[in-house]
Design an enzyme around this catalytic site. Structure first.
Site, PDB file in Angstrom:
ATOM      1  CB  SER A  44      -1.861   5.967   2.084  1.00 43.75           C
ATOM      2  OG  SER A  44      -1.708   5.194   3.272  1.00 43.75           O
ATOM      3  CD  GLU A  45      -2.010  -1.615   3.388  1.00 43.04           C
ATOM      4  OE1 GLU A  45      -1.480  -2.740   3.252  1.00 43.04           O
ATOM      5  OE2 GLU A  45      -2.548  -1.234   4.437  1.00 43.04           O
TER       6      GLU A  45
END
Length: 503
Positions: A398-399
């Site tokens: 996600s990051e």
């Protein structure tokens, strides 16, 4: 027009000449002490030379008239005068459009020697030659009207100087020059032949220096005449030689040459200046490429930007690094990201970083924090290490995806890729990181990660600072300009005294 007309020194050449070239031409000759203007009225007259078959007569003008003396040997001269860079060869002679052949006719350079001239030798003559210049060849010709007479002007006693013709020669200072004096004289004459200057033989005038010498006389003979050549050699032309006539004497005949300095060669000056400027430009480019980082950092510290940042960004860089499980976490990675990076870039240089896990608040949705804060950053600092090949960055999709999506697609943010250790193979890395490495390259960490304070002036940190945005200070707070002077390069021992536009 320019392809037909050529200028060389004091010559203007028409290759070929047309009726439209008629008109008044002005020649301007300048030197240090004088300026000469000569007007020439050129009238072009149509000639009808012989065709390929050479069966028709030439329509000759009387611009060149020469005389043959009956029962004597005499030479006709073909007046084809061109600059030294133009070479004449394959010279042929024609009479009444028929090529001249036979034992009574001898061709020598631009002369035709007629032996035992008779009444039949009068008529219209033409000389034809091939003119060579660089890669171009042109056929040229000239016409001569020839008469015969019983009167013999020489009486066996008056020689004729065919060159020099009371002309000037342009020659460079310090150069070597040889000039021939060509003389036609009757065979029985015993006239002396010599070069003089100031009414003194050159051998006597230059008896001490021997700088100017008279050469050995050469000659060839025919039945009635001898053709002499005696030269004068200047081993080194000096300023005192300019403007003085050097006279060739043959009996009562005399002709001179005058040496002149050449006209300024503006083309050589232009080429020299261009090469000098090109050399300076190449040197500046090489210096800039070698010291580019130092120059940019020096410029930023010497001329700091003042004013409020207008891009509405809050952070100078977003720090993206592998998020490993606690039991597998790398001590070196944590030291670099959480201790050394903030100490150098924030404390010493005044940059503001966003590090997930340090600058976010508990309870916030991670995806929202990443998305909101990445948009508030000017750079993306991505740190990779050997553990990134296994699962480091890939574990926190996600990051990575949100940060790279904003940096590469939406905002076009510049990415700074740092290798904690040298990574030889990027095969297992995500395509986005391969693309970043190919486009922006990498900066490799050098040295050991320790608790010791790092200096912003080391080679590694200079590279990082070079890729960081220029620091902008608010003009209303001059005291803040002094808070981060330890990062300025103006205090380095080796300063670069040049200014260039920063990236």
């Amino acid at each position: 027009m320019q392809s037909r007309m050529h200028q060389e020194k004091t010559w203007i050449l028409f290759l070929p000449l047309t009726r439209e070239d008629s008109g008044i031409y002005r020649c301007v000759i300048k030197n240090i002490n004088s300026c000469h203007r000569i007007h020439v009225n050129l009238t072009v007259i149509k000639k009808y030379p012989c065709g390929v078959s050479r069966s028709s007569l030439l329509n000759l003008s009387n611009e060149y008239q020469q005389i043959l003396y009956l029962r004597k040997d005499y030479s006709l001269i073909c007046f084809l005068n061109f600059p030294e860079s133009y070479v004449l060869d394959s010279i042929k002679w024609f009479k009444d459009c028929k090529e001249i052949k036979g034992e009574r006719f001898i061709t020598w350079e631009t002369k035709l020697l007629v032996i035992n001239a008779s009444e039949e030798d009068r008529g219209n003559y033409a000389c034809e030659a091939r003119l060579n210049h660089t890669v171009r060849q042109i056929t040229i010709s000239n016409s001569i009207s020839v008469n015969t007479t019983e009167r013999y002007e020489y009486g066996g006693k008056v020689p004729k100087i065919t060159y020099p013709k009371n002309n000037s020669i342009q020659v460079r200072l310090g150069s070597t020059l040889i000039v021939d004096c060509n003389i036609t004289d009757s065979k029985e004459n015993t006239n002396p032949r010599s070069w003089k200057v100031n009414n003194t033989l050159v051998e006597d005038y230059y008896s001490e220096s021997k700088r100017v010498r008279e050469g050995v006389e050469k000659w060839i003979s025919s039945q009635q005449y001898k053709f002499y050549t005696v030269n004068i050699t200047f081993l080194e032309v000096k300023k005192e030689d300019y403007g003085h006539p050097f006279v060739c004497h043959a009996g009562v005949s005399a002709a001179y040459i005058i040496l002149e300095p050449p006209a300024p060669d503006f083309q050589a000056y232009f080429i020299g200046g261009f090469l000098a400027l090109a050399g300076v430009a190449v040197s500046v480019i090489l210096i800039y490429n070698i010291f580019k980082i130092d120059i940019v950092l020096w410029y930023r510290s010497a001329f700091p930007s003042a004013g409020t940042v207008q891009d509405r960004k809050v952070y100078d860089a977003y720090v993206l690094y592998p998020k490993l499980p606690r039991e597998s976490r790398s001590h070196d990675m944590d030291m670099l990201v959480l201790k050394i990076l903030p100490d150098v870039l924030e404390r010493q240089c005044g940059y503001k970083l966003f590090i997930l896990g340090r600058d976010d608040f508990p309870g916030q949705a991670v995806a929202n924090v990443i998305d909101e804060n990445i948009k508030l950053c000017r750079r993306l600092i991505m740190i990779v290490g050997p553990e990134s090949l296994g699962f480091g960055l890939l574990k926190n999709m996600s990051e990575e995806q949100i940060a790279l999506s904003n940096a590469l697609i939406q905002d076009g943010m510049k990415v700074i890729l740092i290798e904690l250790e040298k990574i030889e193979d990027y095969t297992d890395m995500p395509e986005s990181i391969k693309y970043i490495k190919q486009k922006h390259g990498t900066i490799q960490w050098s040295g050991n990660v320790t608790e010791e304070s790092q200096s912003a002036k080391t080679k590694f940190w200079k590279k990082v600072r070079y890729h960081m945005p220029p620091k902008t200070y608010p003009p209303s707070s001059p005291a803040q300009l002094l808070q981060h002077t330890s990062c300025d390069d103006t205090t380095d021992k080796q300063e670069v005294s040049m200014g260039f536009v920063t990236q």
